[in-house]
Design a protein around this motif. Structure first.
Motif, PDB file in Angstrom:
ATOM      1  N   SER A  51      -0.804 -19.240  18.102  1.00  0.00           N
ATOM      2  CA  SER A  51      -1.198 -19.409  19.500  1.00  0.00           C
ATOM      3  C   SER A  51      -2.116 -20.622  19.668  1.00  0.00           C
ATOM      4  O   SER A  51      -1.983 -21.389  20.627  1.00  0.00           O
ATOM      5  N   LEU A  52      -3.046 -20.801  18.740  1.00  0.00           N
ATOM      6  CA  LEU A  52      -3.958 -21.943  18.826  1.00  0.00           C
ATOM      7  C   LEU A  52      -3.225 -23.272  18.680  1.00  0.00           C
ATOM      8  O   LEU A  52      -3.651 -24.294  19.233  1.00  0.00           O
ATOM      9  N   LEU A  53      -2.119 -23.276  17.965  1.00  0.00           N
ATOM     10  CA  LEU A  53      -1.385 -24.514  17.724  1.00  0.00           C
ATOM     11  C   LEU A  53      -0.752 -25.088  18.985  1.00  0.00           C
ATOM     12  O   LEU A  53      -0.419 -26.279  19.029  1.00  0.00           O
ATOM     13  N   VAL A  54      -0.581 -24.277  20.022  1.00  0.00           N
ATOM     14  CA  VAL A  54       0.154 -24.748  21.192  1.00  0.00           C
ATOM     15  C   VAL A  54      -0.597 -25.856  21.922  1.00  0.00           C
ATOM     16  O   VAL A  54       0.014 -26.828  22.376  1.00  0.00           O
ATOM     17  N   LEU A  55      -1.911 -25.755  22.057  1.00  0.00           N
ATOM     18  CA  LEU A  55      -2.643 -26.776  22.805  1.00  0.00           C
ATOM     19  C   LEU A  55      -2.537 -28.158  22.163  1.00  0.00           C
ATOM     20  O   LEU A  55      -2.120 -29.116  22.838  1.00  0.00           O
ATOM     21  N   PRO A  56      -2.912 -28.334  20.881  1.00  0.00           N
ATOM     22  CA  PRO A  56      -2.741 -29.684  20.318  1.00  0.00           C
ATOM     23  C   PRO A  56      -1.290 -30.135  20.315  1.00  0.00           C
ATOM     24  O   PRO A  56      -1.013 -31.330  20.487  1.00  0.00           O
ATOM     25  N   ASP A 101      -5.012 -13.325  10.875  1.00  0.00           N
ATOM     26  CA  ASP A 101      -3.774 -13.102  11.635  1.00  0.00           C
ATOM     27  C   ASP A 101      -3.106 -14.450  11.918  1.00  0.00           C
ATOM     28  O   ASP A 101      -3.592 -15.230  12.738  1.00  0.00           O
ATOM     29  N   TYR A 102      -1.987 -14.708  11.262  1.00  0.00           N
ATOM     30  CA  TYR A 102      -1.365 -16.017  11.458  1.00  0.00           C
ATOM     31  C   TYR A 102      -0.765 -16.161  12.853  1.00  0.00           C
ATOM     32  O   TYR A 102      -0.561 -17.286  13.338  1.00  0.00           O
ATOM     33  N   TYR A 103      -0.510 -15.046  13.527  1.00  0.00           N
ATOM     34  CA  TYR A 103      -0.029 -15.147  14.907  1.00  0.00           C
ATOM     35  C   TYR A 103      -1.107 -15.771  15.810  1.00  0.00           C
ATOM     36  O   TYR A 103      -0.785 -16.486  16.767  1.00  0.00           O
ATOM     37  N   ARG A 104      -2.359 -15.505  15.538  1.00  0.00           N
ATOM     38  CA  ARG A 104      -3.425 -16.108  16.348  1.00  0.00           C
ATOM     39  C   ARG A 104      -3.497 -17.618  16.127  1.00  0.00           C
ATOM     40  O   ARG A 104      -3.753 -18.382  17.065  1.00  0.00           O
ATOM     41  N   PHE A 105      -3.265 -18.036  14.898  1.00  0.00           N
ATOM     42  CA  PHE A 105      -3.252 -19.479  14.647  1.00  0.00           C
ATOM     43  C   PHE A 105      -2.019 -20.119  15.290  1.00  0.00           C
ATOM     44  O   PHE A 105      -2.086 -21.262  15.747  1.00  0.00           O
ATOM     45  N   VAL A 160      -5.991 -28.622  11.314  1.00  0.00           N
ATOM     46  CA  VAL A 160      -6.827 -27.490  10.904  1.00  0.00           C
ATOM     47  C   VAL A 160      -6.158 -26.171  11.258  1.00  0.00           C
ATOM     48  O   VAL A 160      -6.057 -25.261  10.418  1.00  0.00           O
ATOM     49  N   TYR A 161      -5.689 -26.035  12.501  1.00  0.00           N
ATOM     50  CA  TYR A 161      -5.015 -24.791  12.888  1.00  0.00           C
ATOM     51  C   TYR A 161      -3.765 -24.583  12.033  1.00  0.00           C
ATOM     52  O   TYR A 161      -3.454 -23.450  11.634  1.00  0.00           O
ATOM     53  N   GLY A 162      -3.043 -25.675  11.766  1.00  0.00           N
ATOM     54  CA  GLY A 162      -1.850 -25.552  10.931  1.00  0.00           C
ATOM     55  C   GLY A 162      -2.178 -25.116   9.521  1.00  0.00           C
ATOM     56  O   GLY A 162      -1.488 -24.276   8.936  1.00  0.00           O
ATOM     57  N   GLY A 163      -3.254 -25.681   8.958  1.00  0.00           N
ATOM     58  CA  GLY A 163      -3.653 -25.257   7.622  1.00  0.00           C
ATOM     59  C   GLY A 163      -4.048 -23.796   7.573  1.00  0.00           C
ATOM     60  O   GLY A 163      -3.683 -23.068   6.636  1.00  0.00           O
ATOM     61  N   LEU A 164      -4.794 -23.336   8.569  1.00  0.00           N
ATOM     62  CA  LEU A 164      -5.183 -21.928   8.621  1.00  0.00           C
ATOM     63  C   LEU A 164      -3.964 -21.034   8.823  1.00  0.00           C
ATOM     64  O   LEU A 164      -3.888 -19.925   8.270  1.00  0.00           O
ATOM     65  N   TYR A 165      -3.008 -21.500   9.609  1.00  0.00           N
ATOM     66  CA  TYR A 165      -1.758 -20.747   9.802  1.00  0.00           C
ATOM     67  C   TYR A 165      -1.034 -20.553   8.469  1.00  0.00           C
ATOM     68  O   TYR A 165      -0.586 -19.448   8.141  1.00  0.00           O
ATOM     69  N   VAL A 166      -0.930 -21.613   7.688  1.00  0.00           N
ATOM     70  CA  VAL A 166      -0.247 -21.518   6.396  1.00  0.00           C
ATOM     71  C   VAL A 166      -0.999 -20.577   5.465  1.00  0.00           C
ATOM     72  O   VAL A 166      -0.380 -19.743   4.770  1.00  0.00           O
ATOM     73  N   LEU A 167      -2.317 -20.664   5.441  1.00  0.00           N
ATOM     74  CA  LEU A 167      -3.102 -19.773   4.593  1.00  0.00           C
ATOM     75  C   LEU A 167      -2.873 -18.310   4.969  1.00  0.00           C
ATOM     76  O   LEU A 167      -2.651 -17.456   4.100  1.00  0.00           O
ATOM     77  N   ALA A 168      -2.938 -18.016   6.268  1.00  0.00           N
ATOM     78  CA  ALA A 168      -2.821 -16.627   6.709  1.00  0.00           C
ATOM     79  C   ALA A 168      -1.407 -16.092   6.561  1.00  0.00           C
ATOM     80  O   ALA A 168      -1.218 -14.892   6.366  1.00  0.00           O
ATOM     81  N   ALA A 169      -0.417 -16.961   6.629  1.00  0.00           N
ATOM     82  CA  ALA A 169       0.970 -16.506   6.586  1.00  0.00           C
ATOM     83  C   ALA A 169       1.540 -16.422   5.182  1.00  0.00           C
ATOM     84  O   ALA A 169       2.430 -15.604   4.932  1.00  0.00           O
ATOM     85  N   ALA A 170       1.030 -17.250   4.255  1.00  0.00           N
ATOM     86  CA  ALA A 170       1.752 -17.375   2.998  1.00  0.00           C
ATOM     87  C   ALA A 170       0.901 -17.392   1.738  1.00  0.00           C
ATOM     88  O   ALA A 170       1.460 -17.331   0.639  1.00  0.00           O
ATOM     89  N   VAL A 171      -0.406 -17.484   1.833  1.00  0.00           N
ATOM     90  CA  VAL A 171      -1.237 -17.661   0.636  1.00  0.00           C
ATOM     91  C   VAL A 171      -2.036 -16.394   0.372  1.00  0.00           C
ATOM     92  O   VAL A 171      -2.769 -15.913   1.246  1.00  0.00           O
ATOM     93  N   ALA A 203       6.731 -25.233   7.825  1.00  0.00           N
ATOM     94  CA  ALA A 203       7.701 -25.515   8.890  1.00  0.00           C
ATOM     95  C   ALA A 203       7.346 -24.759  10.163  1.00  0.00           C
ATOM     96  O   ALA A 203       7.587 -25.244  11.281  1.00  0.00           O
ATOM     97  N   GLY A 204       6.748 -23.581   9.996  1.00  0.00           N
ATOM     98  CA  GLY A 204       6.398 -22.769  11.158  1.00  0.00           C
ATOM     99  C   GLY A 204       5.306 -23.367  12.018  1.00  0.00           C
ATOM    100  O   GLY A 204       5.138 -22.968  13.174  1.00  0.00           O
TER     101      GLY A 204
END
Length: 698
Positions: free
Chosen positions: A460-465, A454-458, A428-439, A383-384
């Protein structure tokens, strides 16, 4: 007024050099503005590499020479291509417009004059200024010190380059790791910021804050230009994307406040321009070779400011290459697309390979081993991916627009190729975000380690797409053709509501940014600043012993006063700063009693000791700073509730060993606790502050 002039200088410094290169090659002015920052970083990267190699000072003069050389090369290419009969991109656009071909603009019928275009341009420029306003408010006119672990190093590195002119990737060891002969740190960000130091208000933190303001501005501009292009020239989509890009807390505000990871933030801001150039290659636009050269140089610039940014940019670029090849009608066009992207890779490769050769195995090992604790469930992390707003309502507005845009990217055949890049990037950024935040799991770092897990960096990357797809979503809500048609009213109403919902988050942004990144501590509080300024007034030479974790190292960035510890210590402090400095870290309170400590203090010309109460990490107050007030060889000269400044009195080098006075620990711990806030170790909790007497706690 000085703050506004400094921001204007930062924006011009970041955009104008690269934009001039793009125009000389033959791109459109809008594309030049969007892609210019990446090319500017490339000029700085090559310029600092050359000046370091030939031992020439980096500064305004050498930077100007580097720009002139790059411009001459761009002009030569443009002339050669014209002589060869190639048509510049902007000329091809004019011809396409006259013949009714090309992308065009699908918001208004053709031939309605420049009015709407000018109005939309004004809207985008105003939205691009929003992050600047928020940062001006949060930093109290660029004067506030960026708080946090990383900012201490960034401030010192910028001051170091401005003072010494040494700006090579291996030149920043004196600031961060003076004992590390293999120290490597991408310093394009600092070399760029150092060019602002000579301007009014440009001494850190002013230069850092000005570049932060410029970071937000160029990101919004780039996102708007990119979205307009990917959505068939739609000015409505461009404006919607600019609104989302200016309003999402995850970027630019999050990395500017958390850490703060300032070079990483600047790198993300140039990704829109890189993706824009990539779309020219995927669409087989005129001036293909020129765009390929610019993309390759821009990727080298992104790598130079932060390698993980270039790796992140490679995700949408790879999607563009694949989509372009698949969409090409025949074998030859497919080879043209593949060859154009290969050309870009060949241009970037020399700098990337050279810089990789400079990185020590310990650096790559640290990336592979570092891990943050997981803070949420998998479903909460999923969801994040769409939770980008500073408040819940704004996040909902962004999420709705993004989901509509995703539907448009799938349903509209004309948008599948251009929108493939943001769709793949979001996934891709979303998948990496989930991995870094919860897995949990060591295997996760194989994918997330390049970004320090660092899921915070992912986020940040999510904002452009997300911004691009939100723009596409808003465009999908409004029927094609004139916005004045009755059929468009319903979609316009929905788009306006979404825009107001997204913009609602701005009411809290400046306050949240100030609390998180520019408040009264934890690195430097107002009471600590008084003592640091007093040290500058008293300083007549020598170096200063300081606690590396309490923010007092900012005295170097602020005033140029040299400190023993220029940045917080990492997992291997002896390898980082050397055994002598660690002797002072663990035992400086024994100065005048332990001959070994006295010798090291004399060798490093220590004449002052400053101790503050802010804490940015670490194991608590270092043992060498406990009980300083009981040492008769230290004279207290300044004191507030937040810090103390001692003058180091001369002691004969050959004095006999003596037991320390009461109040100073009798023995030095044989093993110092890990000197890091890394979650891999169990550092002692520091609490909200560390007392001046050495106890950990409030």
């Amino acid at each position: 007024m000085a703050a506004l002039m400094l921001i204007a200088a930062a924006v011009a410094l970041l955009v104008a050099p690269g934009a001039a290169i793009c125009l000389a090659v033959g791109t459109r002015w809008r594309d030049a503005v969007a892609a210019g920052p990446a090319l500017t970083l490339a000029v700085v990267a090559v310029g600092t590499t050359v000046t370091a190699a030939v031992d020439v000072r980096w500064g305004p003069v050498s930077a100007g020479v580097a720009l002139v050389v790059a411009l001459l090369g761009a002009v030569a290419f443009g002339i050669a291509a014209r002589v060869a009969g190639r048509v510049p991109d902007r000329v091809a656009d004019r011809r396409a417009g006259r013949s009714g071909e090309g992308d065009g603009d699908d918001d208004e019928p053709r031939g309605r004059g420049p009015g709407p275009t000018l109005a939309d341009l004004v809207v985008v420029v105003v939205l691009a200024a929003v992050p600047t306003v928020q940062i001006l408010l949060a930093t109290r006119g660029l004067t506030a010190i960026p708080q946090g672990w990383d900012a201490i190093f960034h401030g010192g590195a910028t001051r170091f380059i401005a003072e010494t002119g040494r700006a090579g990737v291996a030149d920043l060891a004196p600031v961060g790791q003076p004992a590390n002969e293999n120290y490597f740190y991408p310093d394009t960000y600092h070399a760029l910021a150092a060019l602002l130091v000579g301007l009014p208000g440009g001494v850190p933190p002013g230069a850092l804050n000005a570049v932060s303001a410029a970071t937000g501005t160029v990101f919004v501009l780039g996102a708007a230009v990119l979205t307009g292009r990917l959505c068939g020239g739609s000015r409505l989509a461009a404006g919607a994307a600019a609104l989302v890009a200016a309003s999402a807390w995850a970027f630019p505000y999050l990395p500017l406040g958390r850490g703060p990871v300032l070079p990483f933030a600047l790198g993300i801001a140039v990704i829109p321009g890189l993706v824009l150039l990539g779309d020219h290659l995927a669409a087989r636009r005129p001036w293909l070779v020129g765009h390929g050269l610019l993309l390759g140089a821009g990727m080298a610039g992104a790598w130079s400011v932060h390698p993980s940014v270039a790796l992140a940019a490679a995700v949408p670029l790879a999607a563009q290459a694949a989509a372009g090849v698949l969409a090409a009608p025949a074998a030859r066009p497919r080879l043209v697309v593949a060859g154009a992207f290969a050309l870009a890779g060949a241009i970037a490769a020399p700098y990337v390979v050279w810089s990789v050769s400079m990185v020590s195995s310990s650096t790559t090992g640290a990336l592979a081993e570092f891990s943050w604790p997981r803070e949420m469930s998998v479903w909460r992390a999923v969801a994040g991916v769409l939770d980008l707003g500073p408040i819940a309502v704004a996040s909902v507005g962004i999420a709705v627009a993004v989901l509509v845009g995703l539907g448009s990217a799938v349903a509209d055949p004309a948008r599948r190729r251009p929108l493939a890049a943001p769709v793949v990037a979001l996934a891709v950024y979303g998948g990496l975000y989930v991995l870094a935040a919860a897995v949990e799991g060591d295997w996760v770092r194989t994918f997330t380690g390049f970004w320090w897990d660092d899921y915070y960096r992912f986020a940040s990357l999510l904002v452009l797409p997300s911004a691009v797809l939100a723009g596409a979503g808003v465009r999908a809500l409004v029927p094609r053709g004139s916005l004045r048609r009755p059929a468009a009213r319903g979609g316009i109403a929905v788009a306006v509501v979404l825009g107001l919902v997204v913009a609602s988050g701005h009411v809290v942004l400046a306050e949240h940014l100030r609390v998180w990144g520019y408040g009264d501590g934890p690195a430097v509080t107002a009471q600590e600043r008084v003592v640091l300024d007093a040290l500058d007034a008293r300083y007549e030479g020598g170096s200063v012993v300081n606690d590396p974790f309490d923010g007092t190292a900012w005295v170097y960035a602020l005033h140029g006063v040299p400190v023993v510890f220029g940045a917080p210590l990492a997992d291997d402090p002896v390898a980082q700063v050397g055994a002598d400095r660690m002797t002072l870290y663990t035992s400086f309170n024994r100065y005048g009693f332990d001959p070994g400590v006295t010798r090291v203090a004399r060798d490093l010309d220590v004449r002052w000791v400053v101790v503050g109460t802010g804490v940015v990490g670490g194991p608590g107050r270092p043992t060498g700073f406990i009980g300083l007030q009981f040492n008769p060889h230290l004279r207290l000269v300044e004191e507030t509730t937040g810090a103390r400044l001692y003058e180091v009195l001369p002691v004969p080098a050959d004095h006999a060993p003596l037991p320390p006075p009461p109040g100073i620990p009798v023995e030095v711990p044989p093993v110092q606790p890990p000197n890091t806030d890394s979650p891999l170790v169990a550092a002692a909790p520091a609490g909200p502050g560390t007392s001046l007497d050495g106890a950990t706690g409030p």
